[in-house]
Scaffold this motif. Structure first.
Motif, mmCIF file in Angstrom:
data_model
loop_
_atom_site.group_PDB
_atom_site.id
_atom_site.type_symbol
_atom_site.label_atom_id
_atom_site.label_comp_id
_atom_site.label_asym_id
_atom_site.label_seq_id
_atom_site.Cartn_x
_atom_site.Cartn_y
_atom_site.Cartn_z
ATOM 1 N N MET A 167 -7.037 6.036 6.142
ATOM 2 C CA MET A 167 -7.153 4.591 5.919
ATOM 3 C C MET A 167 -7.771 4.294 4.549
ATOM 4 N N ASP A 168 -8.802 5.054 4.166
ATOM 5 C CA ASP A 168 -9.452 4.857 2.862
ATOM 6 C C ASP A 168 -8.489 5.095 1.710
ATOM 7 N N ALA A 169 -7.489 5.955 1.914
ATOM 8 C CA ALA A 169 -6.489 6.230 0.877
ATOM 9 C C ALA A 169 -5.445 5.117 0.795
ATOM 10 N N GLY A 170 -5.531 4.152 1.714
ATOM 11 C CA GLY A 170 -4.607 3.025 1.685
ATOM 12 C C GLY A 170 -3.262 3.312 2.315
ATOM 13 N N ILE A 171 -3.224 4.275 3.212
ATOM 14 C CA ILE A 171 -1.955 4.645 3.852
ATOM 15 C C ILE A 171 -1.819 3.887 5.168
ATOM 16 N N GLY A 172 -0.807 3.039 5.234
ATOM 17 C CA GLY A 172 -0.560 2.271 6.445
ATOM 18 C C GLY A 172 0.661 2.769 7.196
ATOM 19 N N ILE A 173 1.681 3.138 6.459
ATOM 20 C CA ILE A 173 2.931 3.606 7.081
ATOM 21 C C ILE A 173 2.810 5.096 7.379
ATOM 22 N N ARG A 174 3.217 5.484 8.598
ATOM 23 C CA ARG A 174 3.228 6.890 8.980
ATOM 24 C C ARG A 174 4.593 7.228 9.549
ATOM 25 N N PHE A 175 4.985 8.485 9.377
ATOM 26 C CA PHE A 175 6.277 8.952 9.870
ATOM 27 C C PHE A 175 6.037 10.090 10.867
ATOM 28 N N GLU A 176 6.404 9.849 12.139
ATOM 29 C CA GLU A 176 6.254 10.857 13.197
ATOM 30 C C GLU A 176 7.360 11.895 13.058
ATOM 31 N N ASN A 177 6.988 13.165 13.021
ATOM 32 C CA ASN A 177 7.976 14.232 12.917
ATOM 33 C C ASN A 177 8.113 14.982 14.240
ATOM 34 N N ASP A 178 8.431 14.240 15.303
ATOM 35 C CA ASP A 178 8.738 14.915 16.567
ATOM 36 C C ASP A 178 10.243 15.127 16.706
ATOM 37 N N ASP A 179 11.025 14.454 15.885
ATOM 38 C CA ASP A 179 12.469 14.671 15.766
ATOM 39 C C ASP A 179 12.784 14.633 14.273
ATOM 40 N N LEU A 180 13.117 15.792 13.701
ATOM 41 C CA LEU A 180 13.277 15.911 12.252
ATOM 42 C C LEU A 180 14.326 14.954 11.695
ATOM 43 N N ASP A 181 15.479 14.851 12.350
ATOM 44 C CA ASP A 181 16.553 13.997 11.837
ATOM 45 C C ASP A 181 16.136 12.535 11.772
ATOM 46 N N ILE A 182 15.490 12.065 12.828
ATOM 47 C CA ILE A 182 15.038 10.670 12.854
ATOM 48 C C ILE A 182 13.951 10.440 11.811
ATOM 49 N N CYS A 183 13.036 11.388 11.698
ATOM 50 C CA CYS A 183 11.950 11.275 10.721
ATOM 51 C C CYS A 183 12.520 11.175 9.302
ATOM 52 N N VAL A 184 13.450 12.062 8.963
ATOM 53 C CA VAL A 184 14.044 12.057 7.622
ATOM 54 C C VAL A 184 14.808 10.759 7.371
ATOM 55 N N LYS A 185 15.524 10.275 8.371
ATOM 56 C CA LYS A 185 16.273 9.015 8.223
ATOM 57 C C LYS A 185 15.316 7.857 7.935
ATOM 58 N N ASN A 186 14.202 7.804 8.670
ATOM 59 C CA ASN A 186 13.217 6.739 8.458
ATOM 60 C C ASN A 186 12.610 6.813 7.056
ATOM 61 N N ILE A 187 12.319 8.024 6.591
ATOM 62 C CA ILE A 187 11.757 8.188 5.247
ATOM 63 C C ILE A 187 12.791 7.797 4.191
ATOM 64 N N SER A 188 14.037 8.207 4.380
ATOM 65 C CA SER A 188 15.105 7.851 3.432
ATOM 66 C C SER A 188 15.245 6.345 3.298
ATOM 67 N N ASN A 189 15.208 5.649 4.420
ATOM 68 C CA ASN A 189 15.295 4.176 4.401
ATOM 69 C C ASN A 189 14.108 3.567 3.659
ATOM 70 N N TYR A 190 12.928 4.132 3.855
ATOM 71 C CA TYR A 190 11.711 3.680 3.175
ATOM 72 C C TYR A 190 11.869 3.858 1.658
ATOM 73 N N ILE A 191 12.356 5.009 1.234
ATOM 74 C CA ILE A 191 12.535 5.281 -0.201
ATOM 75 C C ILE A 191 13.560 4.322 -0.796
ATOM 76 N N LYS A 192 14.668 4.133 -0.111
ATOM 77 C CA LYS A 192 15.727 3.222 -0.612
ATOM 78 C C LYS A 192 15.206 1.807 -0.762
ATOM 79 N N SER A 193 14.365 1.381 0.190
ATOM 80 C CA SER A 193 13.849 0.009 0.135
ATOM 81 C C SER A 193 12.839 -0.191 -0.984
ATOM 82 N N ALA A 194 12.264 0.918 -1.473
ATOM 83 C CA ALA A 194 11.233 0.825 -2.500
ATOM 84 C C ALA A 194 11.777 1.038 -3.908
ATOM 85 N N THR A 195 13.040 1.453 -4.033
ATOM 86 C CA THR A 195 13.580 1.726 -5.377
ATOM 87 C C THR A 195 14.557 0.641 -5.802
#
Length: 195
Positions: A167-195
């Motif tokens: 929390m002190d580092a300012g991290i609010g968004i977290r990505f659960e890696n209990d299913d690799l494909d879903i985790c990677v898809k969520n991260i990819s969408n996050y990156i696309k939305s930020a660029t």
């Protein structure tokens, strides 16, 4: 202006696998940001791929030239291992977006160096019991397993990645890696939305 997307998480959370998948995704078009370490190369690692494997002399050269962004040393059962980030010319934010991997402390230092708006966190989470199981399986595959070091890292992560520190580092968004494909898809969408 480009961004540095910075992957963090406790040991055995799947950071390296996710890092590799994201780098290989041509649609994201991310450049690799490679850190340095003085620790020995692990089986399956290559110099310049996971890290630049170097020595204390190189670390001191970066310090002397004012190009050391951050460093952290760990007292392991095999001696002191240092990991560090240096301004070695590989990051050019006016040209591209980058993908890096490291700790909360290195993330903070990168934000100070490159600007908070240019360094975005990708925090990976995995339930602790599952992480421990993954760490053990990974270590068993090594030619010379280092179980004591595996345990030291696991316990150190509990403190380093405490909820307060995250929390002190300012991290609010977290990505659960209990299913690799879903985790990677969520991260990819996050990156696309930020660029």
């Amino acid at each position: 202006m480009g961004k540095i997307f910075y992957i963090m998480g406790k040991s055995a959370s799947g950071k390296d696998k996710i890092y590799s998948i994201l780098l290989a995704d041509q649609e994201l078009n991310l450049r690799k940001m490679v850190l340095y370490t003085t620790r020995p190369v692990r089986e399956g690692e290559e110099n310049g791929k996971q890290y630049f494997f170097t020595d204390d002399k190189k670390l001191k050269e970066f310090q002397k030239s004012g190009k050391l962004i951050e460093s952290r040393s760990y007292h392991t059962v095999h001696g002191i291992w240092t990991y560090f980030t240096a301004d070695d010319g590989q990051v050019k934010l006016n040209e591209a977006d980058y993908l890096g991997i490291g700790t909360l402390e290195s993330y903070r230092k990168l934000k100070e160096y490159y600007g908070e708006e240019n360094v975005l966190p990708i925090y990976i989470q995995v339930e602790d019991g599952e992480r421990l199981r993954r760490a053990l399986v990974r270590e068993q595959k090594q030619e010379e397993p280092k179980y004591s070091e595996m345990c030291r890292r696991f316990l150190a992560d509990q403190e380093d990645f405490s909820e307060k520190n995250v929390m002190d580092a300012g991290i609010g968004i977290r990505f659960e890696n209990d299913d690799l494909d879903i985790c990677v898809k969520n991260i990819s969408n996050y990156i696309k939305s930020a660029t």
